[in-house]
Design a protein around this motif. Structure first.
Motif, short mmCIF file in Angstrom:
data_model
loop_
_atom_site.label_atom_id
_atom_site.label_comp_id
_atom_site.label_asym_id
_atom_site.label_seq_id
_atom_site.Cartn_x
_atom_site.Cartn_y
_atom_site.Cartn_z
N ARG A 96 9.39 14.18 13.75
CA ARG A 96 9.43 13.09 14.73
C ARG A 96 10.61 13.73 15.97
O ARG A 96 10.16 13.37 17.00
CB ARG A 96 9.93 12.03 14.13
CG ARG A 96 9.23 11.04 13.16
CD ARG A 96 8.33 10.29 13.61
NE ARG A 96 9.16 9.30 14.53
CZ ARG A 96 8.82 8.80 15.82
NH1 ARG A 96 8.02 9.35 16.54
NH2 ARG A 96 9.57 7.96 16.23
N ASP A 119 9.41 14.58 19.79
CA ASP A 119 10.06 13.75 20.99
C ASP A 119 10.85 14.74 21.88
O ASP A 119 10.96 14.02 22.96
CB ASP A 119 10.98 12.70 20.28
CG ASP A 119 10.05 11.42 19.78
OD1 ASP A 119 8.82 11.28 20.17
OD2 ASP A 119 10.39 10.65 18.94
N ASP A 141 13.15 3.70 11.32
CA ASP A 141 12.10 4.21 12.01
C ASP A 141 10.67 3.83 11.70
O ASP A 141 10.34 4.74 10.77
CB ASP A 141 12.21 6.07 12.25
CG ASP A 141 11.30 6.41 13.37
OD1 ASP A 141 10.34 5.72 13.75
OD2 ASP A 141 11.61 7.67 13.67
N ALA A 144 7.93 4.40 12.84
CA ALA A 144 7.05 5.47 12.96
C ALA A 144 7.14 6.51 11.83
O ALA A 144 6.12 7.13 11.26
CB ALA A 144 7.19 5.85 14.41
N LEU A 145 8.27 6.73 11.34
CA LEU A 145 8.61 7.90 10.49
C LEU A 145 8.13 7.08 9.15
O LEU A 145 7.55 7.99 8.34
CB LEU A 145 10.29 7.79 10.02
CG LEU A 145 10.41 8.76 9.12
CD1 LEU A 145 9.83 10.13 9.08
CD2 LEU A 145 12.05 8.79 8.93
N LEU A 201 4.18 7.45 9.20
CA LEU A 201 4.06 8.90 8.99
C LEU A 201 4.11 9.40 7.35
O LEU A 201 3.33 10.06 6.85
CB LEU A 201 4.96 9.82 9.74
CG LEU A 201 4.47 11.30 10.05
CD1 LEU A 201 3.11 11.41 10.82
CD2 LEU A 201 5.60 11.88 10.87
N VAL A 253 0.54 13.07 14.74
CA VAL A 253 1.86 12.85 15.20
C VAL A 253 1.70 12.31 16.50
O VAL A 253 1.37 13.13 17.41
CB VAL A 253 2.46 14.27 14.95
CG1 VAL A 253 3.81 14.17 15.43
CG2 VAL A 253 2.43 14.57 13.44
N GLY A 306 4.15 11.61 20.17
CA GLY A 306 5.43 12.23 20.65
C GLY A 306 5.36 12.43 22.20
O GLY A 306 4.55 11.83 22.80
#
Length: 203
Positions: free
Chosen positions: A23, A27, A78, A80-81, A84, A147, A149
């Motif tokens: 991540r 980013d 997070d 999004a983490l 994932l 992924v 970003g």
């Protein structure tokens, strides 16, 4: 004899720590060398005697342990983490059922192990080879792990290579977690035990 919950917590910490670096680099284009090295070193410890031995020094997983503790306590996390991580845990099921791909990955890692030992697992050439191995094998499984970003960084070959190498490391941790008896039910019924194991590790 090791504690199964403790072993699973270490494996999950390895997974989220690798993905946190995915991540971060997606980013910002930057990663934390020590955490990346801990993740990539683990990829080559295929026949380690214990979960802790996979990571060399469990102290290098403190970042992952903190992230996992935050998730279990339903604190700041997070999202999004989390998505994932779930995608990689689902990928693990497809990976272990694809015997041919599993064998190719193991053979590729054994072939690359000497170079990784000589140059270090974070050497650009080693990362490029790990990324190529991921692209040629695991990336063929569907659905792929996506992924998100900054497009500026995701368009750079070096960033893409490091992300793929880290995804391979995350998958290695997911396989270890399952080997240690882990299942998604742990997050329903064993959150408190897992949190206590993390607290004991970080005391």
């Amino acid at each position: 004899m090791s504690n199964p919950i403790d072993d699973r917590v270490l494996a999950l910490a390895g997974l989220v720590q690798a993905l946190a670096q995915v991540r971060r680099i997606a980013d910002t284009g930057q990663s934390e060398t020590r955490q990346v090295q801990a993740a990539l070193d683990s990829v080559f410890r295929i026949d380690a005697a214990s979960a802790e031995a996979v990571y060399g020094d469990a102290g290098d997983l403190r970042g992952g342990l903190r992230l996992l503790r935050d998730y279990l306590s339903r604190g700041n996390k997070d999202e999004a983490l989390g998505r994932l991580a779930l995608a990689v845990l689902q990928l693990e099921r497809r990976f272990v059922r694809s015997g041919g791909i599993t064998s190719k990955v193991q053979a590729g890692l054994r072939q690359l192990a000497g170079e990784a030992q000589a140059q270090g697992s974070t050497h650009p050439d080693v990362i490029a080879e790990l990324a190529r191995l991921y692209a040629d094998t695991i990336s063929t499984l569907r659905p792929r792990v996506m992924v998100q970003g900054n497009p500026h960084y995701l368009g750079q070959a070096g960033v893409v290579a490091e992300i793929r190498a880290l995804l391979l490391a995350a998958l290695r941790s997911a396989v270890l977690w399952r080997q240690m008896g882990g299942s998604l039910w742990d997050f329903v019924f064993r959150r408190r035990e897992m949190a206590a194991a993390i607290d004991a590790r970080m005391a």
